[in-house]
Design a protein around this motif. Structure first.
Motif, mmCIF file in Angstrom:
data_model
loop_
_atom_site.group_PDB
_atom_site.id
_atom_site.type_symbol
_atom_site.label_atom_id
_atom_site.label_comp_id
_atom_site.label_asym_id
_atom_site.label_seq_id
_atom_site.Cartn_x
_atom_site.Cartn_y
_atom_site.Cartn_z
ATOM 1 N N ASP A 15 -12.466 9.569 -1.878
ATOM 2 C CA ASP A 15 -11.973 8.536 -2.785
ATOM 3 C C ASP A 15 -12.480 8.741 -4.205
ATOM 4 O OD1 ASP A 15 -10.569 5.830 -2.975
ATOM 5 O OD2 ASP A 15 -12.546 5.345 -3.790
ATOM 6 N N ALA A 16 -13.651 9.359 -4.337
ATOM 7 C CA ALA A 16 -14.241 9.562 -5.663
ATOM 8 C C ALA A 16 -13.460 10.563 -6.504
ATOM 9 C CB ALA A 16 -15.690 10.032 -5.514
ATOM 10 N N PHE A 17 -12.661 11.399 -5.863
ATOM 11 C CA PHE A 17 -11.926 12.400 -6.636
ATOM 12 C C PHE A 17 -10.830 11.779 -7.500
ATOM 13 C CE2 PHE A 17 -13.842 15.399 -3.637
ATOM 14 C CZ PHE A 17 -14.235 16.387 -4.522
ATOM 15 N N TRP A 18 -10.406 10.571 -7.179
ATOM 16 C CA TRP A 18 -9.403 9.914 -8.023
ATOM 17 C C TRP A 18 -9.978 9.578 -9.396
ATOM 18 C CZ3 TRP A 18 -5.244 9.671 -10.135
ATOM 19 C CH2 TRP A 18 -4.517 8.549 -10.482
ATOM 20 N N PRO A 19 -11.095 8.827 -9.494
ATOM 21 C CA PRO A 19 -11.659 8.606 -10.838
ATOM 22 C C PRO A 19 -12.202 9.880 -11.480
ATOM 23 C CG PRO A 19 -13.088 7.676 -9.143
ATOM 24 C CD PRO A 19 -11.823 8.058 -8.468
ATOM 25 N N LEU A 20 -12.737 10.799 -10.667
ATOM 26 C CA LEU A 20 -13.242 12.053 -11.239
ATOM 27 C C LEU A 20 -12.117 12.865 -11.876
ATOM 28 C CD1 LEU A 20 -15.827 13.259 -8.544
ATOM 29 C CD2 LEU A 20 -16.318 12.452 -10.866
ATOM 30 N N VAL A 25 -7.382 16.943 -8.848
ATOM 31 C CA VAL A 25 -6.153 16.157 -8.748
ATOM 32 C C VAL A 25 -5.532 16.301 -7.361
ATOM 33 C CG1 VAL A 25 -3.815 15.863 -9.652
ATOM 34 C CG2 VAL A 25 -5.714 16.250 -11.226
ATOM 35 N N SER A 26 -5.588 17.494 -6.795
ATOM 36 C CA SER A 26 -5.035 17.710 -5.455
ATOM 37 C C SER A 26 -5.787 16.874 -4.419
ATOM 38 C CB SER A 26 -5.102 19.195 -5.091
ATOM 39 O OG SER A 26 -4.339 19.970 -5.993
ATOM 40 N N LEU A 27 -7.106 16.818 -4.528
ATOM 41 C CA LEU A 27 -7.894 15.991 -3.611
ATOM 42 C C LEU A 27 -7.645 14.502 -3.864
ATOM 43 C CD1 LEU A 27 -11.241 18.006 -3.590
ATOM 44 C CD2 LEU A 27 -9.607 17.756 -1.703
ATOM 45 N N ALA A 28 -7.411 14.143 -5.120
ATOM 46 C CA ALA A 28 -7.061 12.760 -5.423
ATOM 47 C C ALA A 28 -5.730 12.375 -4.778
ATOM 48 C CB ALA A 28 -6.992 12.553 -6.937
ATOM 49 N N ILE A 29 -4.792 13.317 -4.727
ATOM 50 C CA ILE A 29 -3.519 13.066 -4.045
ATOM 51 C C ILE A 29 -3.763 12.826 -2.555
ATOM 52 C CG2 ILE A 29 -1.319 14.115 -3.368
ATOM 53 C CD1 ILE A 29 -1.282 15.510 -6.085
ATOM 54 N N CYS A 30 -4.665 13.606 -1.980
ATOM 55 C CA CYS A 30 -5.014 13.386 -0.569
ATOM 56 C C CYS A 30 -5.603 11.991 -0.370
ATOM 57 C CB CYS A 30 -6.021 14.438 -0.111
ATOM 58 S SG CYS A 30 -5.373 16.115 -0.080
ATOM 59 N N LEU A 90 0.819 -1.209 0.000
ATOM 60 C CA LEU A 90 0.000 0.000 0.000
ATOM 61 C C LEU A 90 0.856 1.262 0.000
ATOM 62 C CD1 LEU A 90 -2.840 -0.968 2.534
ATOM 63 C CD2 LEU A 90 -3.133 -0.437 0.099
ATOM 64 N N VAL A 91 1.910 1.247 0.808
ATOM 65 C CA VAL A 91 2.773 2.425 0.906
ATOM 66 C C VAL A 91 3.505 2.667 -0.414
ATOM 67 C CG1 VAL A 91 4.822 3.378 2.029
ATOM 68 C CG2 VAL A 91 3.044 2.273 3.402
ATOM 69 N N LEU A 92 4.104 1.620 -0.962
ATOM 70 C CA LEU A 92 4.862 1.784 -2.204
ATOM 71 C C LEU A 92 3.945 2.134 -3.375
ATOM 72 C CD1 LEU A 92 7.411 -1.156 -1.865
ATOM 73 C CD2 LEU A 92 7.860 1.292 -1.638
ATOM 74 N N PHE A 93 2.790 1.486 -3.430
ATOM 75 C CA PHE A 93 1.842 1.806 -4.495
ATOM 76 C C PHE A 93 1.375 3.256 -4.367
ATOM 77 C CE2 PHE A 93 -2.267 1.960 -6.616
ATOM 78 C CZ PHE A 93 -2.030 1.246 -7.785
ATOM 79 N N GLY A 94 1.157 3.693 -3.115
ATOM 80 C CA GLY A 94 0.744 5.069 -2.883
ATOM 81 C C GLY A 94 1.811 6.071 -3.293
ATOM 82 N N LEU A 95 3.071 5.771 -2.975
ATOM 83 C CA LEU A 95 4.161 6.674 -3.356
ATOM 84 C C LEU A 95 4.300 6.785 -4.874
ATOM 85 C CD1 LEU A 95 6.920 5.689 -0.757
ATOM 86 C CD2 LEU A 95 5.653 7.842 -0.858
ATOM 87 N N MET A 96 4.181 5.642 -5.543
ATOM 88 C CA MET A 96 4.362 5.640 -6.998
ATOM 89 C C MET A 96 3.185 6.293 -7.711
ATOM 90 S SD MET A 96 6.078 1.876 -7.574
ATOM 91 C CE MET A 96 7.750 1.536 -7.039
ATOM 92 N N SER A 97 1.978 5.981 -7.255
ATOM 93 C CA SER A 97 0.815 6.623 -7.882
ATOM 94 C C SER A 97 0.764 8.105 -7.531
ATOM 95 C CB SER A 97 -0.479 5.924 -7.460
ATOM 96 O OG SER A 97 -0.640 5.943 -6.052
ATOM 97 N N GLY A 98 1.206 8.459 -6.320
ATOM 98 C CA GLY A 98 1.282 9.864 -5.946
ATOM 99 C C GLY A 98 2.274 10.628 -6.810
ATOM 100 N N SER A 99 3.375 9.972 -7.186
ATOM 101 C CA SER A 99 4.344 10.603 -8.086
ATOM 102 C C SER A 99 3.709 10.904 -9.438
ATOM 103 C CB SER A 99 5.561 9.694 -8.275
ATOM 104 O OG SER A 99 6.221 9.479 -7.046
ATOM 105 N N PHE A 100 2.881 9.982 -9.905
ATOM 106 C CA PHE A 100 2.180 10.220 -11.165
ATOM 107 C C PHE A 100 1.217 11.397 -11.045
ATOM 108 C CE2 PHE A 100 -1.810 9.460 -13.507
ATOM 109 C CZ PHE A 100 -1.345 9.658 -14.796
ATOM 110 N N GLN A 101 0.520 11.482 -9.919
ATOM 111 C CA GLN A 101 -0.430 12.592 -9.736
ATOM 112 C C GLN A 101 0.292 13.937 -9.675
ATOM 113 O OE1 GLN A 101 -2.131 10.653 -6.270
ATOM 114 N NE2 GLN A 101 -4.115 10.476 -7.295
ATOM 115 N N LEU A 102 1.471 13.958 -9.083
ATOM 116 C CA LEU A 102 2.264 15.192 -9.109
ATOM 117 C C LEU A 102 2.657 15.543 -10.542
ATOM 118 C CD1 LEU A 102 4.575 14.637 -5.998
ATOM 119 C CD2 LEU A 102 2.625 16.193 -6.187
#
Length: 218
Positions: free
Chosen positions: A141-146, A115-120, A71-83
């Motif tokens: 959580d809905a802000f990620w697909p939105l 996108v900022s809320l999706a990062i949160c 979860l942590v690594l997936f979050g870091l990597m997906s968070g990098s994409f969102q940035l």
């Protein structure tokens, strides 16, 4: 004995002093100026790097890791994409890629908030504090697909507006169709197939788009 008149001729010697060289004249080879990096190079590299990291996380952990380290690594990597998405939105804003009007600027502002809320959402998922049985967490959580859906419509608008030229005009639509391709794939074929489709789409779409953006001059 007659007097002899001795005429003495004075030798006149002319001394030539060399003129000092001017320090303001460059006599060597012509100076070359260092090439200026494209203005959006860092933005594009951030997008490409984030896409590569997120694609790697899909291949290694799948779309829904369950253990804490995953979860942590997936979050870091997906968070990098969102940035990287935020960097892309910044380029879209500076180049007026959607147009000059107020609506175009408002869409980019709204998408930046999404996108900022999706990062949160990604962050709270990574540290394991989200609870999708609670309405507030469901909304976050809905802000990620939105946000991904919003990027898809932005890709359409970039192609229609035509302010970006060449491949950069249409490649955002290719990249930003990620959610429109991956989510149905997951529903039809399951996570085992979807993780490969998700990773491949990121590489072909956003990773390439980042390279194109990094080379843009204006």
């Amino acid at each position: 004995m007659p007097n002899k008149t001795v005429t003495q001729e004075n030798d006149m010697t002319t001394t030539h002093t060399p003129t000092p060289a001017r320090s303001d004249l460059h006599t060597g080879s012509p100076r070359t100026t260092a090439p200026v990096a494209p203005p959006f190079r860092k933005h594009g590299l951030a997008l490409t790097g984030g896409a590569l990291l997120w694609a790697t996380s899909f291949l290694h952990f799948g779309p829904n890791p369950t253990d804490s380290s995953g979860l942590v690594l997936f979050g870091l990597m997906s968070g990098s994409f969102q940035l990287g998405l935020l960097a892309l939105l910044r380029v879209l804003w500076r180049t007026r890629a959607l147009g000059e009007g107020r609506i175009a600027r408002a869409v980019l502002r709204i998408e930046t908030v999404f996108v900022s809320l999706a990062i949160c959402s990604t962050f709270v998922d990574a540290i394991g504090v989200s609870d999708l049985s609670q309405p507030g967490w469901i909304v976050l959580d809905a802000f990620w697909p939105l946000s991904m859906l919003g990027m898809f419509f932005i890709g359409i608008r970039i192609a229609v507006a035509g302010r970006w030229k060449g491949l950069t005009r249409f490649w955002p639509l290719v990249a930003e169709s990620w959610a429109m391709v991956v989510i149905p794939t997951m529903g039809i074929f399951g996570e085992d197939v979807a993780k490969y489709v998700a990773a491949l789409h990121l590489l072909v779409g956003y990773a390439v788009l980042g390279v194109l953006v990094s080379r843009k001059e204006s």
